[in-house]
Design an enzyme around this catalytic site. Structure first.
Site, PDB file in Angstrom:
ATOM      1  NE  ARG A  61      -1.803  -2.255   2.777  1.00 52.23           N
ATOM      2  CZ  ARG A  61      -1.918  -3.517   2.376  1.00 52.23           C
ATOM      3  NH1 ARG A  61      -2.897  -3.871   1.618  1.00 52.23           N
ATOM      4  NH2 ARG A  61      -1.039  -4.429   2.742  1.00 52.23           N
ATOM      5  CB  THR A  62       3.492   2.565   2.240  1.00 52.14           C
ATOM      6  OG1 THR A  62       2.735   2.154   3.385  1.00 52.14           O
ATOM      7  CG2 THR A  62       4.107   3.916   2.504  1.00 52.14           C
ATOM      8  CE  LYS A  90      26.533  -3.592  -7.778  1.00 57.62           C
ATOM      9  NZ  LYS A  90      26.712  -2.551  -8.803  1.00 57.62           N
ATOM     10  NE  ARG A 111       7.256   0.716   4.944  1.00 59.71           N
ATOM     11  CZ  ARG A 111       6.029   0.216   4.859  1.00 59.71           C
ATOM     12  NH1 ARG A 111       5.861  -1.037   4.490  1.00 59.71           N
ATOM     13  NH2 ARG A 111       4.978   0.965   5.128  1.00 59.71           N
ATOM     14  CG  HIS A 139       3.694   4.034   8.694  1.00 57.25           C
ATOM     15  ND1 HIS A 139       3.859   4.895   7.612  1.00 57.25           N
ATOM     16  CD2 HIS A 139       3.289   2.846   8.167  1.00 57.25           C
ATOM     17  CE1 HIS A 139       3.557   4.237   6.506  1.00 57.25           C
ATOM     18  NE2 HIS A 139       3.224   2.993   6.809  1.00 57.25           N
TER      19      HIS A 139
HETATM   20  C1  NCD Z   1       1.908  -1.002   8.199  1.00 56.90           C
HETATM   21  C2  NCD Z   1       3.409  -0.844   8.373  1.00 56.90           C
HETATM   22  O1  NCD Z   1       4.168  -1.028   7.416  1.00 56.90           O
HETATM   23  O2  NCD Z   1       3.787  -0.481   9.480  1.00 56.90           O
HETATM   24  N1  NCD Z   1       1.541  -1.226   6.853  1.00 56.90           N
HETATM   25  C3  NCD Z   1       1.186  -0.160   6.078  1.00 56.90           C
HETATM   26  O3  NCD Z   1       1.992   0.683   5.783  1.00 56.90           O
HETATM   27  N2  NCD Z   1      -0.103  -0.050   5.728  1.00 56.90           N
HETATM   28  C4  NCD Z   1       1.297  -2.000   9.110  1.00 56.90           C
HETATM   29  C5  NCD Z   1       1.855  -3.386   9.136  1.00 56.90           C
HETATM   30  O4  NCD Z   1       2.749  -3.751   8.385  1.00 56.90           O
HETATM   31  O5  NCD Z   1       1.349  -4.155   9.964  1.00 56.90           O
END
Ligand code: NCD
Length: 303
Positions: A61-62, A90, A111, A139
């Site tokens: 999703r992100t 590397k 991320r 997040h």
């Molecule tokens: C979340 C995350 O990555 O922290 N996912 C997301 O971005 N929707 C929640 C999760 O992974 O449980």
């Protein structure tokens, strides 16, 4: 273009979104107004701009919502969703990866599995950074979209009773959302087994702590459920813990309760509930697209 110097607090979110601590209620209103406008518009104000999606952890999703948001605004994306195919394998450092990408793009969405990653990236970067999840830390863009979802579904946040259930220890979405909700006059209830309890630093005296969903289901205006973050547990913490919201619980819930989940779900919400109008987790994703469009536009639309 100015270079980042300060720590998170004091750094404008327009330069780097690291933590929800950076937002005021005014900032949030501004972002949400922009999200409303961009959701209904057909403009491409980020034409010619490029972002890089740099994901050291899995994401559906992100990463794809940032990709879609940028593309809908007329811009382009360098997708490094699988860093294993980049120079990271590397041995390239995060800092060098960021210094490389700043030559090619206008903003990095990052991320990473380490909690200090976004701040490290910010310290070396000349272009804006967005924290798309830093280990078990925060997040912030998810929390913004969660808040936007609550506002859209309930018309506001003040006076609501909001229950957060699941892995409150390692879940970064609930950490950011809890901090963001402190700006509003709502009641928070935390539901988790002892081993996954909300860390003390996030708890305020008026909060209520429970271990069983049955204790909060009838009083909740919002029920926000998360999965167990197994990938963040080591050895002794790795135990079987299962919980699920079922039709049985939903019968006891308010008629206008909003059921949310950042997803992915791995059994915490029975699929039978997907057709319940109170299940908002699919709508939540659409709201997220609009909030991420707003953030991108606010950060690189006028520079
Ligand atoms: C979340 C995350 O990555 O922290 N996912 C997301 O971005 N929707 C929640 C999760 O992974 O449980």
């Amino acid at each position: 273009m100015d270079i980042f110097t300060g720590t998170t607090v004091g750094t404008s979110w327009r330069r780097a979104v690291i933590s929800v601590d950076q937002f005021s209620r005014g900032d949030i209103n501004e972002i949400f107004d922009l999200a409303d406008r961009l959701a209904n518009g057909r403009t491409t104000p980020l034409g010619g701009k490029i972002i890089a999606n740099v994901f050291y952890e899995p994401s559906t999703r992100t990463s794809s919502s940032f990709f879609s948001a940028m593309t809908r605004l007329g811009g382009s994306v360098i997708p490094i969703n699988e860093v294993n195919y980049s120079s990271v394998t590397k041995g390239e450092s995060l800092e060098d990866t960021i210094r490389t990408l700043e030559n090619y793009c206008d903003l990095v969405v990052l991320r990473h599995f380490e909690n200090d990653a976004t701040e490290r990236a910010m310290e070396v970067s000349k272009i804006p950074i967005i924290n798309a999840g830093n280990g078990s830390g925060e997040h912030p863009t998810q929390a913004l979209l969660d808040l936007y979802t609550i506002k859209k579904e309930h018309g506001g946040v003040d006076d609501l009773t909001i229950s957060l259930m699941g892995d409150l220890k390692f879940g970064r979405t609930v950490h950011s959302l809890t901090k963001l909700l402190r700006m509003y006059d709502c009641r928070l209830q935390f539901v988790a087994p002892n081993q996954l309890a909300m860390p003390a630093e996030y708890i305020w005296p008026a909060d209520k702590i429970y271990q069983d969903l049955n204790e909060v289901i009838d009083s909740s205006d919002v029920l926000y459920v998360t999965r167990v973050q197994k990938e963040r547990m080591q050895g002794s913490e790795d135990f079987d813990f299962s919980y699920a919201v079922t039709t049985h619980h939903m019968k006891k819930a308010k008629n206008d309760m909003v059921l949310m989940h950042p997803l992915p779900r791995v059994g915490e919400i029975a699929t039978e509930l997907d057709s319940d109008p109170r299940a908002a987790y699919f709508r939540q994703m659409k709201y997220g697209l609009h909030v991420r469009m707003a953030l991108l536009y606010a950060m690189i639309g006028n520079v």
